[in-house]
Scaffold this motif. Structure first.
Motif, PDB file in Angstrom:
ATOM      1  N   PHE A  57     114.252  40.744  74.736  1.00 53.34           N
ATOM      2  CA  PHE A  57     115.477  39.952  74.502  1.00 53.34           C
ATOM      3  C   PHE A  57     116.729  40.811  74.710  1.00 53.34           C
ATOM      4  O   PHE A  57     117.755  40.314  75.183  1.00 53.34           O
ATOM      5  CB  PHE A  57     115.510  39.378  73.077  1.00 53.34           C
ATOM      6  N   THR A  58     116.660  42.073  74.327  1.00 53.68           N
ATOM      7  CA  THR A  58     117.862  42.911  74.436  1.00 53.68           C
ATOM      8  C   THR A  58     118.015  43.566  75.808  1.00 53.68           C
ATOM      9  O   THR A  58     119.119  43.931  76.199  1.00 53.68           O
ATOM     10  CB  THR A  58     117.895  44.013  73.348  1.00 53.68           C
ATOM     11  N   ARG A  60     116.298  42.291  78.900  1.00 52.01           N
ATOM     12  CA  ARG A  60     116.303  41.288  79.973  1.00 52.01           C
ATOM     13  C   ARG A  60     117.177  40.106  79.635  1.00 52.01           C
ATOM     14  O   ARG A  60     117.603  39.360  80.503  1.00 52.01           O
ATOM     15  CB  ARG A  60     114.891  40.734  80.198  1.00 52.01           C
ATOM     16  N   GLY A  61     117.358  39.881  78.336  1.00 50.22           N
ATOM     17  CA  GLY A  61     118.097  38.689  77.906  1.00 50.22           C
ATOM     18  C   GLY A  61     117.138  37.658  77.333  1.00 50.22           C
ATOM     19  O   GLY A  61     115.968  37.598  77.713  1.00 50.22           O
ATOM     20  N   THR A  63     117.294  34.193  77.406  1.00 45.50           N
ATOM     21  CA  THR A  63     116.951  33.091  78.314  1.00 45.50           C
ATOM     22  C   THR A  63     116.001  33.556  79.409  1.00 45.50           C
ATOM     23  O   THR A  63     115.094  32.833  79.803  1.00 45.50           O
ATOM     24  CB  THR A  63     118.226  32.517  78.976  1.00 45.50           C
ATOM     25  N   ALA A  64     116.227  34.770  79.884  1.00 44.72           N
ATOM     26  CA  ALA A  64     115.449  35.267  81.017  1.00 44.72           C
ATOM     27  C   ALA A  64     114.041  35.709  80.616  1.00 44.72           C
ATOM     28  O   ALA A  64     113.199  35.951  81.480  1.00 44.72           O
ATOM     29  CB  ALA A  64     116.188  36.425  81.682  1.00 44.72           C
TER      30      ALA A  64
ATOM     31  N   THR B  63     122.709  33.357  81.658  1.00 49.64           N
ATOM     32  CA  THR B  63     121.499  33.173  82.467  1.00 49.64           C
ATOM     33  C   THR B  63     121.236  31.695  82.721  1.00 49.64           C
ATOM     34  O   THR B  63     120.811  31.308  83.806  1.00 49.64           O
ATOM     35  CB  THR B  63     120.274  33.771  81.751  1.00 49.64           C
ATOM     36  N   ALA B  64     121.502  30.878  81.699  1.00 55.14           N
ATOM     37  CA  ALA B  64     121.169  29.457  81.798  1.00 55.14           C
ATOM     38  C   ALA B  64     122.170  28.675  82.652  1.00 55.14           C
ATOM     39  O   ALA B  64     121.916  27.530  83.004  1.00 55.14           O
ATOM     40  CB  ALA B  64     121.095  28.848  80.399  1.00 55.14           C
ATOM     41  N   LEU B 145     127.905  41.754  75.217  1.00 52.64           N
ATOM     42  CA  LEU B 145     126.580  42.250  74.857  1.00 52.64           C
ATOM     43  C   LEU B 145     125.462  41.713  75.745  1.00 52.64           C
ATOM     44  O   LEU B 145     124.286  41.940  75.471  1.00 52.64           O
ATOM     45  CB  LEU B 145     126.302  41.926  73.378  1.00 52.64           C
ATOM     46  N   LEU B 146     125.830  41.028  76.804  1.00 54.25           N
ATOM     47  CA  LEU B 146     124.800  40.569  77.738  1.00 54.25           C
ATOM     48  C   LEU B 146     124.132  41.765  78.399  1.00 54.25           C
ATOM     49  O   LEU B 146     124.821  42.680  78.854  1.00 54.25           O
ATOM     50  CB  LEU B 146     125.438  39.710  78.843  1.00 54.25           C
ATOM     51  N   PRO B 147     122.807  41.759  78.483  1.00 60.47           N
ATOM     52  CA  PRO B 147     122.148  42.891  79.153  1.00 60.47           C
ATOM     53  C   PRO B 147     122.593  43.046  80.605  1.00 60.47           C
ATOM     54  O   PRO B 147     122.635  44.158  81.120  1.00 60.47           O
ATOM     55  CB  PRO B 147     120.655  42.559  79.061  1.00 60.47           C
ATOM     56  N   GLU B 148     122.971  41.931  81.227  1.00 60.82           N
ATOM     57  CA  GLU B 148     123.398  41.984  82.633  1.00 60.82           C
ATOM     58  C   GLU B 148     124.624  42.874  82.841  1.00 60.82           C
ATOM     59  O   GLU B 148     124.847  43.393  83.939  1.00 60.82           O
ATOM     60  CB  GLU B 148     123.747  40.569  83.128  1.00 60.82           C
TER      61      GLU B 148
END
Lengths: 235, 235
Positions: A57-58, A60-61, A63-64, B63-64, B145-148
Motif C-alpha cells: 500500500f505504501t 505501490r499505492g 488502489t494499484a 490511480t483510480a 504522500l502518493l507513492p507515485e
C-alpha cells in the motif's frame, strides 16, 4: 505503527496486539482456524497479510495493489487469503487503527495518572506518538489521506483518532499555561499540537532525538516556558 | 494551493500563474495554440484540466482517475486533452508545484527584506504558507504522500519543496532565539517547524484565525518568548 515499533509479548508477532482491548473493533472474517504462518517469519497468515499490505500500500499505492499481489507477497494463494481477511479494506482498516491504538492506550493510562504534572504526561504522549508515527519500515501515516478512508468501513479508525485527539486536548487543558484559556483558544491549540505530531508523517525522519524534540516543540506550542521543559521530559 | 487561494491577476484564471518565473519548470506539451475554455468557466483548456485533476485526484484517488474521466470532467474529449497536457503525471506535477511555488516566491522576497526582524518575516511566511495549504476546495497536500510522487518526473516539486524548507531554516536561523544554536539543533527545529506547517494538511481546518495561530505556534517552536509574539505578527 504497532506492526513495527511495538513487538508483541512473546516476540515476533509483528501485527499482534493491534486493537486488543479497544472498542475500535474490526470485522475479522476467519473462515477456519488459523494455520501457522511460514516457519521462517514466525508470523500468522493474517500477520503475513498485514505486513504485505503495509509494504505494498505504501510503495505501490492502495488502489494499484491487487488482492492477488497481496496474497503472493504473503506467500499464499489468493483464495486462501479470504480465510484470514475480508479483503483489502479489512487490511487497510487494521493498519490505520494500528497507527493510533497504541497511543490511545497510553493516553488512557496517562489520563488516570493524576499524580504526575499534566505537562510531563503530555510530553510522554507526544514523544511516544511521534515514535509510533515515525518508526517502522513503512510510512503508514501516508494512508491517512487516501480518499477511500472516508468510507464507513473506516469509522473505527476515525473514532480512535478523534478519541486520541480529545485525549491530547484534555492533557493540554490541564497544563498550567493553558489553564486560563477559553474553549475556542484551547481547541485551536489542541488542533495545532495534533497537526505538529501528525505532520511528522510528512517529515519522514526518525530518531530518538527527533521524537524528543517533537515532544519539546509540542510543549512550546502549549505555551510551556523554555525553563520548565527539562523537568517535564521523561526518559 | 494557487488554484484556489490566489486568483490570477485579471481574474478567473484559477490555475494561471503556477510556476511562473520559477526554475521548477514543467514540460508542457502544447500541440497547437490554446483554444478558449468553456465560456461559462472562463478557464483555458489546461486550467479546466488542472481543476478537474484537483477534484478527481483528491476525491477518487490518483490511480483510480482515468484520463478519460479527466477529459470528461474538463468538458473535452480524451484525444483533445493531449493537445494541452502530457497526461496525468503532467497534471499532478503542476498541482504539486502549485502548493509550494507561491510560498517559495514569498520566501525569496522575505529573504531579501533585511530591514524587518527575521521573526516577523518567519511569521508572515508561516501564515501565508498555512493559508496556501489549508485553503481551496481540494486538499492537494494529500497528494504529497502518493507513492507515485517518488518518480523522477516530480523532481521539480521536490526541488521546490526542499528550497522552501531551506528558506524556512534560514529565516529561523536569523531569529534571536536560534542565533546561538548549533547546526544540528537548528536543522532539527527547522524540520519540526516545517512538520507543523505541512501537518496542517492533515488538520484540514481553514480560517484566518487558524492560520494565524499556526504561525504563532511556529514562532513558539522557534523559541520566541510569548511576550515577543504580538510585535512580530504582521497584517
Amino acid at each position: 505503527m504497532a506492526l513495527a515499533v511495538r513487538p508483541a509479548p512473546g516476540g515476533g508477532g509483528a501485527a499482534a496486539g493491534l486493537c486488543d482491548d479497544l472498542s475500535v473493533s474490526t470485522s475479522r472474517r476467519v473462515g477456519r482456524p488459523r494455520a501457522q504462518g511460514r516457519p521462517e517469519s514466525g508470523l500468522s497468515p493474517r500477520e503475513e497479510l498485514l505486513a504485505a499490505a503495509a509494504e505494498l500500500f505504501t510503495t505501490r499505492g492502495y488502489t494499484a495493489t491487487t488482492t492477488r499481489a497481496l496474497a503472493e507477497r504473503a506467500g499464499m494463494r489468493q483464495a486462501s487469503m479470504y480465510h484470514y481477511v475480508g479483503g483489502k479494506e479489512d487490511l487497510l482498516a487494521d493498519l490505520l487503527e494500528g497507527t493510533v491504538t497504541p497511543s490511545l492506550r497510553l493516553a488512557r493510562s496517562l489520563a488516570a495518572d493524576e499524580g504526575r504534572p499534566a505537562g510531563a504526561r503530555l510530553w510522554e504522549l507526544c514523544r511516544s506518538d511521534a515514535e509510533l508515527l515515525c518508526s517502522g519500515p513503512h510510512n503508514l501515516g501516508a494512508l491517512y489521506l487516501l480518499p477511500e478512508v472516508a468510507a464507513p468501513r473506516f469509522a473505527g479508525f476515525h473514532r480512535a483518532r478523534a478519541e486520541l485527539k480529545d485525549a491530547y486536548a484534555r492533557l493540554l487543558a490541564a497544563t498550567a499555561p493553558c489553564a486560563g484559556l477559553a474553549a475556542d483558544a484551547l481547541a485551536l491549540r489542541a488542533d495545532l499540537l495534533f497537526a505538529l505530531i501528525e505532520g511528522l508523517i510528512l517529515a519522514n525522519r526518525s530518531s530518538p532525538d527527533f521524537t524528543a524534540a517533537a515532544a519539546d516543540a509540542a510543549l512550546r506550542i502549549a505555551g510551556v516556558p523554555e525553563a520548565d521543559l527539562p523537568a517535564l521530559r521523561t526518559s
